[in-house]
Design an enzyme around this catalytic site. Sequence first.
Site, PDB file in Angstrom:
ATOM      1  N   PHE A  10      -1.279  16.466   3.651  1.00 43.09           N
ATOM      2  CA  PHE A  10      -1.720  15.876   2.389  1.00 43.09           C
ATOM      3  C   PHE A  10      -0.509  15.795   1.478  1.00 43.09           C
ATOM      4  CE2 PHE A  10      -3.681  15.169  -1.635  1.00 43.09           C
ATOM      5  CZ  PHE A  10      -4.787  14.399  -1.326  1.00 43.09           C
ATOM      6  N   ASP A  64      -4.019   6.057   6.295  1.00 41.36           N
ATOM      7  CA  ASP A  64      -4.392   7.086   7.248  1.00 41.36           C
ATOM      8  C   ASP A  64      -5.611   6.653   8.049  1.00 41.36           C
ATOM      9  OD1 ASP A  64      -6.439   7.932   5.422  1.00 41.36           O
ATOM     10  OD2 ASP A  64      -5.240   9.597   4.730  1.00 41.36           O
ATOM     11  N   GLU A  99       0.839  -1.200   0.000  1.00 51.89           N
ATOM     12  CA  GLU A  99       0.000   0.000   0.000  1.00 51.89           C
ATOM     13  C   GLU A  99       0.871   1.247   0.000  1.00 51.89           C
ATOM     14  OE1 GLU A  99      -2.510   1.501  -0.873  1.00 51.89           O
ATOM     15  OE2 GLU A  99      -4.078   1.068   0.572  1.00 51.89           O
ATOM     16  N   ASP A 100       0.347   2.315  -0.564  1.00 52.09           N
ATOM     17  CA  ASP A 100       1.109   3.564  -0.588  1.00 52.09           C
ATOM     18  C   ASP A 100       1.023   4.313   0.735  1.00 52.09           C
ATOM     19  OD1 ASP A 100      -1.581   4.232  -0.986  1.00 52.09           O
ATOM     20  OD2 ASP A 100      -1.208   5.583  -2.660  1.00 52.09           O
ATOM     21  N   ARG A 143       1.636  12.032  -9.454  1.00 48.47           N
ATOM     22  CA  ARG A 143       2.162  10.690  -9.183  1.00 48.47           C
ATOM     23  C   ARG A 143       3.619  10.528  -9.620  1.00 48.47           C
ATOM     24  NH1 ARG A 143      -2.036   7.256  -7.736  1.00 48.47           N
ATOM     25  NH2 ARG A 143      -4.070   7.679  -8.653  1.00 48.47           N
TER      26      ARG A 143
END
Length: 182
Positions: A154, A105, A101-102, A167
């Site tokens: 963010f 949160d 997973e990136d 990206r």
Amino acid sequence: METIHKDVARIMLTSEEIDVRVREIAKQLDKLYEGRTPVVICILKGSVVFFSDLIRNMETPLTIDFMAVSSYGSGTKSTGELTIKKDLATDIQGRDVLIVEDIIDSGNTLYNLKKLLNARLPSSVNIVTLLDKPERREVPMEPDYTCFVIEDEFVVGYGLDYAEQYRNLPYVGVLKRSVYEN
């Protein structure tokens, strides 16, 4: 020095810092899966850069598959609902599974995904994440391996996006609030 994009307030993690940590995690995973052949699952789209670098640094024999899942839609806040856009092509029953997973949160996406995959009776399910924001957690979800614990900002780059942009940045940067609060 990496060139900072005009929409990025600051670079949080340089490409060099990421590279060093990904190599360290790959070695840990090689030890974990010694003598086994895990199914390494890339969670699209955000994890693809991390996933590619991670598996290239692993020496363990492995197979790969992809899933597209989300609990975000096009916003910046989790809805808590898991949407599967692309499911696995591999039968994972009796297999060791590593989810790549990136970022974690709220934890909603992976909490629900792990429950779904465990119902398919794998031998094990482990989670490795590039980034973890534990202060945002809404459900009990802890990754087994974490490259970086970060503050509640963010972030974009190294596969992470905002509205499908950023990206391709080689670093993880903090997106300027003016970009997503308008």
